[in-house]
Scaffold this active site. Structure first.
Site, PDB file in Angstrom:
ATOM      1  CG  ASP A  17      -1.842 -17.369  -9.470  1.00 16.08           C
ATOM      2  OD1 ASP A  17      -2.174 -16.318  -8.901  1.00 16.08           O
ATOM      3  OD2 ASP A  17      -2.058 -17.589 -10.682  1.00 16.08           O
ATOM      4  CG  ASN A 156     -16.243 -10.971 -11.223  1.00 18.90           C
ATOM      5  OD1 ASN A 156     -16.383  -9.945 -10.573  1.00 18.90           O
ATOM      6  ND2 ASN A 156     -16.352 -10.995 -12.544  1.00 18.90           N
ATOM      7  CD  GLU A 193      -8.798 -14.707  -7.765  1.00 19.92           C
ATOM      8  OE1 GLU A 193      -9.587 -14.991  -8.682  1.00 19.92           O
ATOM      9  OE2 GLU A 193      -7.751 -14.034  -7.956  1.00 19.92           O
ATOM     10  CG  HIS A 257      -3.361 -17.155  -5.917  1.00 24.58           C
ATOM     11  ND1 HIS A 257      -4.444 -17.168  -6.762  1.00 24.58           N
ATOM     12  CD2 HIS A 257      -3.066 -18.457  -5.651  1.00 24.58           C
ATOM     13  CE1 HIS A 257      -4.774 -18.430  -7.023  1.00 24.58           C
ATOM     14  NE2 HIS A 257      -3.956 -19.219  -6.357  1.00 24.58           N
ATOM     15  NE  ARG A 291      -0.177 -11.964 -11.518  1.00 23.42           N
ATOM     16  CZ  ARG A 291      -1.288 -12.672 -11.673  1.00 23.42           C
ATOM     17  NH1 ARG A 291      -2.236 -12.620 -10.751  1.00 23.42           N
ATOM     18  NH2 ARG A 291      -1.458 -13.432 -12.731  1.00 23.42           N
TER      19      ARG A 291
END
Length: 316
Positions: A17, A156, A193, A257, A291
């Site tokens: 992120d 979600n 998101e 992200h 990640r």
């Protein structure tokens, strides 16, 4: 000039992120989720590549219990009206996936110094799962864009926008601008998101991420005319296809992200994102630490939309 050839991925290992902001002082500031999900770090460098070797400074650490005591996710650093703000999501020890959104503030010139003060929770229309807030200014207004679960509908998280009275308080209505509707947004989870804002060519673009955080994770794109009412859902047009996604040939899985910045000389646009370099994950992807923060140059199509290309391979 910074080119694709001089950016070697990954930029920073085990930082998901990633949010990179280039300030007027010439430094790039990076904050991102750490694998332990227990703190917020900030680091800076005069180059994007140099962020990998920059010494991280801990800005804030999770609480022992109560609010903000578990799963500190996706911090973003913003400079608004002369002060630094970090937006982040946090849950509680007794409900580790029941996230809310919070803000901390620092009035130092250098956000690696000074004190970060908790400004509290950003209150929305519901007390429900919410995360991944970002902000941007447009026509004198400060806007907040975030992901949240509407308790009344399936899914979600959806993306919402609202105006802000100040960097920690929403004002007026909150409006949903996208909900997972295409198949590629609904793999594993129904997720929109991780919004990031890009202004260019008379348009405001909002990238976002969709689906589960494994190799199905990918990026979508919304766009609105800069003169339109940004609080009108009809102003926003969604790309029917993902704009950045897994590339097996280059061993890049689940890119998303993201954030946006520019090269050191300002001549090129840079996409910052995370991805893994393998497809198969043991257990829940959220507990897989690999990640990595990555960066690559992107270009623009003739119609004025961004062209992110495909995730480039890791450097040898």
């Amino acid at each position: 000039m910074q080119t694709v050839e001089t950016l070697k991925n990954p930029i920073v290992e085990q930082r998901a992120d990633p949010w990179v902001y280039k300030h007027t002082d010439g430094y790039y500031y990076l904050t991102a989720s750490v694998p332990e999900y227990d703190r917020i770090e900030v680091r800076r460098s005069k180059t994007i590549q140099g962020l990998g070797n920059a010494e991280p400074v801990v800005a804030w650490t999770k609480h022992e219990d109560g609010i903000m005591s578990a799963n500190i996710w996706a911090p973003e650093i913003h400079f608004i009206d002369g002060k630094w703000y970090i937006y982040f999501a946090a849950a509680r020890k007794d409900a580790i996936f029941d996230h809310r959104m919070y803000v901390i503030e620092n009035d130092s010139q250098n956000p690696l110094e000074g004190n970060w003060v908790e400004k509290g929770q950003v209150r929305t229309a519901w007390e429900s799962f919410s995360l991944d807030a970002t902000t941007f200014k447009h026509n004198g207004n400060l806007y907040y864009v975030w992901a949240q679960k509407d308790p009344e509908i399936e899914g979600n998280s959806n993306l919402y926008i609202a105006k802000m009275a100040n960097p920690w308080t929403l004002t007026g209505p909150q409006v949903m601008i996208t909900t997972p509707e295409y198949d590629w947004e609904k793999i594993g989870f129904l997720v929109n998101e991780g919004a990031a804002v890009l202004k260019r060519n008379g348009k405001i673009f909002i990238s976002y991420s969709a689906s589960a955080t494994d190799y199905n994770y990918c990026m979508g794109l919304l766009s609105a005319d800069e003169d339109s009412d940004l609080l009108n859902p009809k102003s926003w047009v969604k790309s029917p296809q993902p704009v950045f996604q897994t590339n097996e040939e280059n061993s890049q899985f689940g890119p998303g992200h993201n954030s946006f910045t520019v090269s050191e000389d300002g001549s090129q646009d840079i996409l910052i994102y995370h991805a893994r370099n393998y497809r198969e994950i043991v257990g829940d992807p959220l507990w897989d630490p690999n990640r990595h923060t990555r960066a690559q140059v992107f270009t623009w199509n003739e119609d004025g939309t961004p062209n992110f290309g495909i995730p480039v391979p890791d450097a040898n």
